[in-house]
Structures are given as structure tokens and as C-alpha cells.
Scaffold this active site. Structure first.
Site, short mmCIF file in Angstrom:
data_model
loop_
_atom_site.label_atom_id
_atom_site.label_comp_id
_atom_site.label_asym_id
_atom_site.label_seq_id
_atom_site.Cartn_x
_atom_site.Cartn_y
_atom_site.Cartn_z
N CYS B 127 0.85 -1.19 0.00
CA CYS B 127 0.00 0.00 0.00
C CYS B 127 0.90 1.25 0.00
O CYS B 127 1.82 1.33 -0.80
CB CYS B 127 -0.95 -0.09 1.19
N ASP B 188 -7.37 -3.55 -8.72
CA ASP B 188 -6.96 -2.43 -7.85
C ASP B 188 -7.27 -1.10 -8.53
O ASP B 188 -7.13 -0.97 -9.75
CB ASP B 188 -5.45 -2.54 -7.57
N HIS B 220 -6.85 -4.43 -4.23
CA HIS B 220 -5.87 -3.81 -3.34
C HIS B 220 -5.78 -4.60 -2.03
O HIS B 220 -6.79 -4.90 -1.42
CB HIS B 220 -6.31 -2.37 -3.05
#
Lengths: 90, 254
Positions: B127, B188, B220
Site C-alpha cells: 500500500c 486495484d 488492493h
């Protein structure tokens, strides 16, 4: 901070956290990863008192639809209160 | 790989490392017991903070034979639950890139000073931590391999830039000084497959050593077993790829 979409606003009111009620001074509104809600991104609102540390926080994480519905509802309730002469600032 | 007749022991604890601006910040360190030498890994936590998942990941690296250290990049936001601290950092617009780099440089120095290190150090992040890992591998000398898991905002438009994130990590690609492994999900939205393609084109343009893997039916954060985004197949395969990649580049004498 994957989206970095965040705004802060100064507010007056009270919030109830794990240690009871406290004065909330700031609201942070973001559209970013939630901690708990089962979405990749959520409309997050943190009601805080920065002077009291990170733990002075009342948090909600809402779906986009829920956030829009909430905004509409708040405005509708305020309009009704204003019409009824209940607003202290009116 | 671990064998059932093998001795295994681990030490995992909170330590202090030098950070940006002369600060001392806290970090979580896990390492195998024994004299080593062991390769090292710096873990860079994600937007939800210096949390339990990152402690688990730090111990996972130690289980696989690495001295693993994960600095608390949100140290200056005060102390509380990881969520409360991360929420404050979110409200502030994230941590400044330059501060993160200085915190990572201090962490790397502390790691490299340990007597049981084999001299090789990788950097891993997911992330926002994936973005920071890529940034660190481009900007800081001393990393021998980098793993970027779904780091968003490596590719940024001018409108995405902020005072805390003033330059897109992509713009430092020419300076990337070690091999890169990137793991991404097709579903994502940050980074999108299109942004990953832009990143890959820059790596090719500059002749960098990299391998990218794009998993279908994953979005994600597909490693996070505590979130609905978890995808078992891609997560298991992704961890295999990480340890194969780091094993190749961080082994003693590699």
C-alpha cells in the site's frame, strides 16, 4: 494514505468515545481505506479533539451511498428545524 | 525451507532506531536466534499504520531466516491504538516523504550495524508502504532488493502532488539501484493496471532489473487475511515469489 483525499473542519459539539463524552473540536473527512468497513475505500469521518491525543476519536466509516444519504438527511432535518424556529442561530 | 528436524527460535521485540531530525523512533524487530549471518529486511507499514498485520509480517520474515525490522513511521503523531494514530496521520495528509526517507535511512543504519547481518538488506512494503519502498530503493543507497506490493501513487499527476508528497516516485526511476519485485491486483484502483503499465514502461526505458506480477481477480491488499480483500491463491503465490526473489538477491555472497 493511498488516495490522500481528506479535508478537516473545525466543529463544536460532543462525541462519545471509549472513555465517555468529550468535546469534539475537529472533524476529518476522508475517502480512503477504512480500518473496519468491508470496502476498499470508504467515506471516513473522525470526530476528534487533537489536544487530547489520538485516542480522542469517534469514528464512522460509510459506504458512498450511505454517506450521501446521511448528508441529505442531515440537511433535511436542519431545514425542518429551521422551519420550526428551533435553530439557535435563527 | 524449514525442515521438521531443524531447531528454530526467534526473538521479536520493540527496539529504538534513529529517525529523521535527530529523533529516536520505535521499531519492531524480529530475528532468528543464532549467530547468523542473516540477510536483513526493512518492512514499511501501510496506511492503516504500524499494526498487528505488520508485526505478523515482521515475524514471518524472521521465520524465513531474515533479520526483519519495521519502523513506526507514525511515531510523531503520538501514541494510542494503531488505528487512532493512523487516523490522525490520515487527517494530516500522510507523512512527508522526506521524513519517511530519513526514518528509513536511520533504520537501515541500525540494521547494518548488527553483528549477525550478512551484509545484504532488502526493503518491503505494501500500500503506501509499497510506494515508500520504491522511493527508498531509488533515493537511499544501501538496499540490495526491493518488494513493492500494490504501492499506489508511484505514478502521480501534477494534481496528485502535495507539499508532503512533492515528487512522484516514478520520477526517480533512473536512480533505482537494486532489483525490484512488484505484485499487483488487476482489480486495484490505486494503482490501476494502467498506472502499473506506466511504471513498467519507465523501468524498461531505464534498463532496470524488475519482475512484475499482475494477479487476476485480486484487488488492493490481497495479502490481508483480516480484510475482505484477501485472496488466498494470489496471496500464497505472492509470498512464494517474495521469498524466492529475496533468496536470490540477499543470500550470503549473492
Amino acid at each position: 494514505m493511498c488516495t490522500m483525499i481528506v479535508k478537516q473542519v473545525e466543529i463544536d459539539g460532543s462525541g462519545k468515545g471509549p472513555d465517555g463524552w468529550f468535546a469534539v473540536r475537529q472533524a476529518s473527512v476522508s475517502f480512503d481505506h477504512p480500518f473496519n468497513a468491508p470496502f476498499e475505500h470508504a467515506l471516513n469521518i473522525d470526530f476528534t479533539d487533537p489536544a487530547r491525543g489520538p485516542g480522542a476519536r469517534v469514528a464512522v466509516e460509510l459506504s458512498e451511498q450511505a454517506a450521501r444519504h446521511l448528508v441529505d438527511t442531515i440537511l433535511a432535518v436542519l431545514a425542518q428545524a429551521e422551519k420550526g424556529g428551533f435553530l439557535e442561530s435563527a | 525451507m524449514y525442515q521438521t528436524n531443524q531447531y528454530e527460535g526467534m526473538l521479536a521485540e520493540t527496539v529504538s532506531v534513529p529517525g529523521a531530525g535527530g529523533d529516536t523512533i520505535n521499531a519492531y524487530l524480529a530475528r532468528p536466534l543464532g549467530a547468523g549471518p542473516f540477510p536483513g529486511v526493512v518492512l514499511i507499514h501501510h496506511m492503516p499504520g504500524w499494526d498487528e498485520w505488520y508485526r505478523e509480517a515482521t515475524r514471518k520474515f524472521a521465520h524465513h531466516g531474515y533479520v526483519a525490522v519495521c519502523p513506526n513511521l507514525y511515531f510523531r503523531a503520538g501514541h494510542g491504538t494503531p488505528e487512532d494514530v493512523a487516523a490522525r496521520v490520515r487527517a494530516e495528509g500522510g507523512v512527508p516523504d522526506e521524513q519517511v526517507l530519513d526514518d528509513l535511512a536511520g533504520t537501515l543504519r541500525a540494521l547494518r550495524a548488527l553483528p549477525y547481518l550478512n551484509g545484504k538488506v532488502g526493503v518491503f512494503g505494501t500500500c503506501s508502504g509499497g510506494r515508500h519502498a520504491y522511493l527508498a530503493a531509488c533515493r537511499l543507497p544501501g538496499f540490495d532488493a526491493v518488494v513493492d506490493c500494490w504501492g499506489g501513487r508511484v505514478v502521480m499527476t501534477p494534481a496528485d502532488l502535495t507539499p508532503r508528497q512533492p515528487v512522484a516516485p516514478l520520477d526517480f526511476t533512473a536512480d533505482l539501484a537494486c532489483p525490484l519485485l512488484g505484485l499487483f491486483g488487476e482489480e486495484d484502483r490505486s494503482p490501476t493496471p494502467e498506472q502499473v503499465a506506466v511504471h513498467e514502461a519507465a523501468l524498461k526505458q531505464h534498463g532496470k532489473t524488475y519482475e512484475f506480477h499482475m494477479y487476476p481477480q485480486a484487488g488492493h491488499g490481497f495479502f490481508y487475511h483480516d480484510r475482505p480483500a484477501y485472496r488466498q491463491g494470489p496471496a500464497v503465490d505472492g509470498w512464494h515469489k517474495i521469498f524466492a526473489f529475496l533468496g536470490k538477491h540477499l543470500a550470503h555472497g549473492a
